[in-house]
Scaffold this active site. Structure first.
Site, PDB file in Angstrom:
ATOM      1  N   ASP A   1     -13.197 -38.048   7.164  1.00 50.64           N
ATOM      2  CA  ASP A   1     -13.382 -36.627   6.900  1.00 50.64           C
ATOM      3  C   ASP A   1     -13.938 -36.520   5.480  1.00 50.64           C
ATOM      4  OD1 ASP A   1     -13.369 -33.880   7.264  1.00 50.64           O
ATOM      5  OD2 ASP A   1     -11.287 -33.781   7.931  1.00 50.64           O
TER       6      ASP A   1
ATOM      7  N   HIS B   1      -7.425 -29.670   3.244  1.00 49.86           N
ATOM      8  CA  HIS B   1      -8.475 -29.277   2.305  1.00 49.86           C
ATOM      9  C   HIS B   1      -7.881 -29.044   0.913  1.00 49.86           C
ATOM     10  CE1 HIS B   1     -10.289 -28.245   6.217  1.00 49.86           C
ATOM     11  NE2 HIS B   1     -11.440 -28.477   5.624  1.00 49.86           N
TER      12      HIS B   1
END
EC number: 3.2.1.52
Length: 340
Positions: free
Chosen positions: A248, A176
């Site tokens: 993702d 992230h």
């Protein structure tokens, strides 16, 4: 269905979102905690989304359990994947994992949500991005738990998404925030991390796969999510996977090495993804829709939920009551164990 999945901002749609959802490239919406107030509001939001699109799309969420659970009030507090094996005998762990997959899927389908991106198939608990989301550090222990969880999802009528191929568990960096690099020899990844994906695919359990925003430097200089080597040569050809491949979230910093939002999306689709996720950046999503050159994959439609679940009937059933009690208890035991 179109190849782009995006998010919405609040508890109800705004005018711009209604227009965006009707775009032919939009094939899905992913919901977050900010979209949830209570079950009635959530059900109405899903209705608005489907109405605005005027074409079939997937409505999805990350409702794994543990620290990744978007909806709380009015839903079962699901235990972290690690807790199944950590606090139970193998037989009881598998029973609870099956009930966890079934209950989670039923509660989501009752909201007309097609898919929860689960289960996590990464091995090990040392990665900042994974931690307690993984069932176990060893494939032979994780496989029966993941299989049980998927069997429960399938019983409810929900398809399963294994993530994060070929394995995110051995990198400490959080994708992230940055692009992790896994420099291990390729044979180690194939013979350790990939075993669970290979096994579950071989027995027909995996309906979809989500690759990692991780660079496996001994195999390719690109993240797996944008790598033809990993998605076409390994996943499709070597493993024979025939399901859906999701990227993702392309707004994660781990995907930034692939360029602009539009470049990230195009690279992921060209590499072998069927659908790309673009979340938490409205302008990024619009840029993708404006510049993307791609058609939707017929595979995506297979992931619509097949369940018919009435929320009141579900919560009145003996199976839900027992599973709810057992899973809430396991969640509480796990939280206490972490504090000990």
């Amino acid at each position: 269905m179109g190849p782009v999945m995006l998010d919405v901002v609040g508890h109800e749609l705004d005018a711009e979102e209604r227009e965006i959802l009707d775009h032919p490239l939009v094939g899905g919406v992913i919901l977050f905690s900010r979209n949830f107030d209570d079950p009635a509001q959530l059900r109405e939001l899903v209705r608005q989304i489907r109405q605005a699109a005027r074409h079939p799309l997937l409505v999805t969420v990350d409702q794994e359990g543990g620290r990744v659970q978007r909806f709380h009030q009015g839903f079962t507090r699901l235990p972290a994947a690690q807790s199944y094996a950590a606090l139970n005998t193998p037989q009881e762990a598998q029973r609870l994992a099956l009930e966890g997959g079934w209950l989670m899927a039923c509660e989501m389908i009752a909201m007309d949500i097609d898919l929860s991106f689960a289960p996590v198939l990464d091995l090990g608990h040392g990665s900042a991005a994974i931690g307690e989301r993984a069932f176990h550090r060893e494939a032979e222990s994780a496989i029966p738990l993941a299989q049980a969880f998927i069997d429960g999802m399938h019983q409810a009528g929900m398809k399963a998404t294994g993530k994060h191929f070929p394995g995110h568990g051995k990198v400490s960096a959080d994708s992230h925030k940055e692009t992790p690099i896994d420099a291990r020899p390729l044979v180690q990844i194939v013979e350790h991390d990939m075993v669970i994906f290979r096994t579950l695919n071989a027995c027909g359990k995996l309906d979809a796969v989500m690759p990692a925003h991780v660079i496996y430097s001994q195999a390719d200089s690109r993240p797996a999510s944008g790598s033809p080597y990993w998605l076409q040569q390994v996943l499709r050809q070597t493993l024979g996977f025939e399901g859906v491949v999701f990227s993702d979230d392309l707004s994660m910093n781990g995907a930034a090495v692939m360029g602009s939002y539009a470049q990230r999306a195009q690279a992921s689709l060209d590499a072998g993804c069927d659908m790309v996720l673009v979340c938490n950046n409205r302008q990024g999503a619009i840029s993708v829709l404006d510049h993307l050159s791609a058609a939707g994959s017929p595979r995506i439609a297979r992931l619509r939920h097949r369940g018919q679940v009435d929320r009141e009937g579900l919560m009145g059933s003996a199976r839900w009551k027992q599973a709810h009690q057992d899973l809430q208890r396991l969640h509480q035991r796990w939280e206490e164990a972490k504090q000990a």
